[in-house]
Design a protein around this motif. Structure first.
Motif, short mmCIF file in Angstrom:
data_model
loop_
_atom_site.label_atom_id
_atom_site.label_comp_id
_atom_site.label_asym_id
_atom_site.label_seq_id
_atom_site.Cartn_x
_atom_site.Cartn_y
_atom_site.Cartn_z
N GLY A 308 1.50 -4.67 15.17
CA GLY A 308 2.38 -5.36 16.76
C GLY A 308 3.73 -6.77 16.11
N GLY A 309 4.33 -7.42 17.22
CA GLY A 309 4.87 -8.39 16.63
C GLY A 309 5.91 -7.69 15.67
N SER A 310 5.92 -8.86 14.22
CA SER A 310 7.28 -8.68 13.22
C SER A 310 6.05 -7.63 11.94
N LEU A 311 5.03 -7.94 12.36
CA LEU A 311 3.78 -7.18 11.20
C LEU A 311 4.37 -5.62 10.37
N GLN A 312 4.80 -4.67 11.12
CA GLN A 312 5.36 -3.50 11.35
C GLN A 312 6.60 -3.63 10.38
N ARG A 313 7.12 -4.30 10.66
CA ARG A 313 9.28 -4.35 10.66
C ARG A 313 9.16 -4.51 9.11
N PHE A 314 8.18 -5.09 8.00
CA PHE A 314 8.37 -5.76 6.77
C PHE A 314 8.30 -4.61 6.01
N ASP A 315 8.52 -4.21 5.15
CA ASP A 315 8.76 -3.32 3.95
C ASP A 315 7.54 -3.48 3.22
N SER A 316 7.17 -2.24 2.92
CA SER A 316 5.35 -2.08 2.34
C SER A 316 4.49 -3.12 0.97
N TYR A 317 6.51 -3.28 0.13
CA TYR A 317 6.16 -3.84 -0.33
C TYR A 317 5.50 -6.05 -0.90
N ILE A 318 4.98 -5.79 0.79
CA ILE A 318 5.31 -6.92 0.58
C ILE A 318 4.03 -7.52 1.39
N TYR A 319 3.14 -5.85 1.75
CA TYR A 319 1.33 -6.04 1.13
C TYR A 319 1.08 -5.46 0.07
N PHE A 320 1.30 -4.82 -1.02
CA PHE A 320 1.42 -4.14 -2.06
C PHE A 320 0.10 -5.19 -3.22
N HIS A 321 -0.35 -4.27 -4.26
CA HIS A 321 -1.24 -4.68 -4.98
C HIS A 321 -2.70 -5.99 -4.29
N ASN A 322 -2.96 -5.34 -3.03
CA ASN A 322 -4.26 -5.52 -2.20
C ASN A 322 -5.89 -5.29 -2.75
N LYS A 323 -6.54 -6.01 -2.19
CA LYS A 323 -7.50 -5.44 -2.07
C LYS A 323 -8.15 -3.87 -1.71
N CYS A 324 -7.78 -4.13 -0.43
CA CYS A 324 -8.17 -2.57 0.02
C CYS A 324 -7.29 -3.23 1.82
#
Length: 334
Positions: A308-324
């Motif tokens: 929801g909101g804008s969280l899926q609007r961003f490219d995947s790279y902004i979430y890369f390289h996290n634990k899980c």
């Protein structure tokens, strides 16, 4: 008789025109200011950039400066030297322009030395920008004597040492940019209690370290950039539902705090937390915010990305390289 009257009128008219021409050719700027400006030009080795600074002309017509139109004896209130082929140091004579409100030396790569103490004489100085030069030495404590100062930009230089705590004493300060220098030490505790309004604070690309003073959590910043330093510990105090902050950049440090407990201001548009040691998960409430820029990559976050909101609007790279972290735009959660 008529010829005499005609001659007298003609003579009077010529006299008036001549007098008017002489008056208009005279300097409208203050002569003390003019002498000081010519000393500044000489101190800078008479650069071509200041070729218009001709002692025979009105100095209020010279480039790189501005006079006050509101006074009869026009005083110089602004000196801006930008992108010039100039070698040398900031002339100490700048302190002899007593009505100066704005002083700028910008994009002058051969400008060296330290900030001269003489600028403390500039009691009306509101705007000080010394950026993109080769200035060195400390950020001087004496800047706190400039009680009218509202804008301070010392970015893109080679200043070293610690940030003077006395900057927080300036009652009108609304903008501080010390980014891209070689500053060390911690953020002064006094920065949690600015005596006037809360300034935009840019400290990025230095070698600052330690923890952020908890007192900074008491302030409502509009923009903060602490990126690319060596900060550690908790930075969650910078957030809060009651704040009106627009932009927070804490990227490329060693911050460690639980993101699950962070409540963002509704006003927040820019949030960059990449390359830290931040744990927890992304709160569901974040779907309610209208973020324009977000980056939480290279942390230790876990759990599903709320939908929801804008969280899926961003490219995947902004979430890369996290634990899980999982879920759109990353791979689905197992």
């Amino acid at each position: 008789m008529d010829n005499k009257i005609h001659s007298t009128l003609l003579f009077s008219l010529l006299f008036f025109i001549t007098h008017l021409a002489n008056a208009s050719s005279k300097d409208q700027c203050n002569q003390n200011d003019k002498k000081t400006l010519l000393k500044i030009k000489k101190s800078l080795n008479n650069p071509y950039h200041l070729a218009s600074w001709d002692p025979k002309s009105d100095c209020c017509a010279w480039n790189s400066l501005e006079c006050d139109d509101a006074t009869v004896n026009r005083r110089v209130i602004s000196l801006t030297i930008f992108s010039a082929q100039i070698s040398g140091q900031i002339p100490p004579e700048v302190g002899d322009l007593p009505y100066l409100q704005k002083l700028v030396f910008r994009k002058i790569t051969n400008l060296t030395g330290q900030i001269p103490h003489t600028i403390t004489k500039l009691k009306y100085l509101r705007f000080l920008r010394l950026s993109w030069t080769n200035l060195t030495g400390p950020v001087p404590e004496f800047l706190s004597q400039l009680m009218d100062l509202a804008y301070l930009n010392l970015s893109f230089n080679y200043f070293s040492g610690s940030i003077p705590s006395s900057l927080s004493l300036l009652p009108k300060l609304s903008y501080v940019d010390l980014s891209r220098n070689k500053l060390t030490g911690t953020i002064p505790e006094s920065f949690g209690s600015f005596s006037g309004e809360v300034p935009d604070l840019f400290l990025s690309h230095n070698q600052l370290s330690g923890s952020i003073p908890k007192s900074l959590g008491n302030l409502d910043f509009n923009r903060i950039d602490f990126s690319r330093n060596r900060f550690i510990g908790d930075a969650s105090m910078l957030f809060g539902a009651n704040k009106t902050t627009f932009s927070i950049d804490l990227s490329r440090n060693m911050f460690q705090f639980d993101l699950s407990r962070v409540v963002l201001p509704q006003s927040l548009g820019v949030l960059d937390l990449n390359h830290n040691g931040i744990t927890g998960s992304i709160p569901v409430q974040w779907t309610e915010y209208s973020l324009q820029l977000l980056n939480v990559s290279y942390n230790r976050l876990c759990g599903p990305i709320p939908t929801g909101g804008s969280l899926q609007r961003f490219d995947s790279y902004i979430y890369f390289h996290n634990k899980c972290l999982c879920g759109a735009p990353l791979d689905s959660c197992k």
